[in-house]
Design a protein around this motif. Structure first.
Motif, mmCIF file in Angstrom:
data_model
loop_
_atom_site.group_PDB
_atom_site.id
_atom_site.type_symbol
_atom_site.label_atom_id
_atom_site.label_comp_id
_atom_site.label_asym_id
_atom_site.label_seq_id
_atom_site.Cartn_x
_atom_site.Cartn_y
_atom_site.Cartn_z
ATOM 1 N N SER A 127 64.809 63.887 38.435
ATOM 2 C CA SER A 127 65.975 63.181 38.963
ATOM 3 C C SER A 127 65.671 62.595 40.337
ATOM 4 O O SER A 127 64.701 62.970 40.993
ATOM 5 C CB SER A 127 67.158 64.154 39.087
ATOM 6 O OG SER A 127 66.888 65.113 40.096
ATOM 7 N N LYS A 128 66.531 61.686 40.762
ATOM 8 C CA LYS A 128 66.419 61.107 42.096
ATOM 9 C C LYS A 128 66.556 62.204 43.154
ATOM 10 O O LYS A 128 65.894 62.166 44.193
ATOM 11 C CB LYS A 128 67.496 60.033 42.276
ATOM 12 C CG LYS A 128 67.412 59.296 43.586
ATOM 13 C CD LYS A 128 66.161 58.440 43.667
ATOM 14 C CE LYS A 128 66.141 57.639 44.948
ATOM 15 N NZ LYS A 128 64.830 57.124 45.261
ATOM 16 N N GLU A 129 67.396 63.200 42.883
ATOM 17 C CA GLU A 129 67.573 64.324 43.813
ATOM 18 C C GLU A 129 66.273 65.099 43.993
ATOM 19 O O GLU A 129 65.975 65.574 45.091
ATOM 20 C CB GLU A 129 68.685 65.266 43.328
ATOM 21 C CG GLU A 129 70.077 64.680 43.399
ATOM 22 C CD GLU A 129 70.380 63.704 42.255
ATOM 23 O OE1 GLU A 129 69.777 63.800 41.158
ATOM 24 O OE2 GLU A 129 71.204 62.800 42.480
ATOM 25 N N SER A 130 65.490 65.227 42.920
ATOM 26 C CA SER A 130 64.197 65.908 43.013
ATOM 27 C C SER A 130 63.267 65.151 43.953
ATOM 28 O O SER A 130 62.564 65.757 44.768
ATOM 29 C CB SER A 130 63.541 66.023 41.638
ATOM 30 O OG SER A 130 64.326 66.802 40.782
ATOM 31 N N LYS A 133 64.459 65.700 47.543
ATOM 32 C CA LYS A 133 64.118 67.063 47.982
ATOM 33 C C LYS A 133 62.636 67.139 48.352
ATOM 34 O O LYS A 133 62.270 67.749 49.356
ATOM 35 C CB LYS A 133 64.465 68.064 46.880
ATOM 36 C CG LYS A 133 64.237 69.501 47.258
ATOM 37 C CD LYS A 133 64.655 70.434 46.139
ATOM 38 C CE LYS A 133 64.272 71.862 46.478
ATOM 39 N NZ LYS A 133 64.513 72.791 45.388
#
Length: 148
Positions: A127-130, A133
């Motif tokens: 994901s974009k969140e990964s 992070k």
């Protein structure tokens, strides 16, 4: 000059790592085999012959004390730690002397399950969140090393 080495075969954060290496003035080296040849502006590419652990052996022979290594391979991370490098995975987890034994043990247990015919869940879709992070964590690692 500090270096960031990337175990580039199937690494989803190559571009992010190169961008961060430029920000901190680090040299960036992509190491991949002939089936995953990657070239990016702002990074050197080292291509090795295809073979089990070929990239890992070249990478561990190049890593120096204080270098950062981006890898998802626990065995390679353990060797990098032994050479006093700083391994980090594609999700931003820092491999340390405090967590590497547990990770290697979990890998061993998973191999036993697979060898016995069992199946395990694969990783979640990236994901974009990964990516965010990872960027945050690698930036913090670079800042920490720059301050020392």
């Amino acid at each position: 000059m500090a270096t960031i080495l990337i175990d580039a075969d199937a690494c989803p954060v190559v571009n992010e790592t190169i961008r961060i290496s430029k920000t901190f003035g680090y040299r960036c080296i992509l190491i991949c085999d002939t089936t995953h040849e990657i070239h990016r502006e702002g990074a050197e590419t080292v291509i090795v012959s295809k073979g089990a652990d070929a990239v890992d052996f070249v990478l561990v022979n190049r890593v120096q004390k204080g270098d950062i290594v981006v890898t998802q391979d626990y065995g390679l991370a353990a060797m990098v730690l032994a050479k006093r490098g700083h391994p980090i995975d594609q999700n931003g987890r820092w491999y340390t002397n405090d967590n590497i034994d547990q990770l290697l043990y979990a890998r061993h247990k998973a191999q036993k399950v697979r060898m016995a015919g069992g199946r395990l869940r694969g990783p979640k879709k990236r994901s974009k969140e990964s990516d965010l992070k990872f960027v945050k964590s690698l930036t913090e690692l670079c800042e920490k090393l720059s301050a020392s």
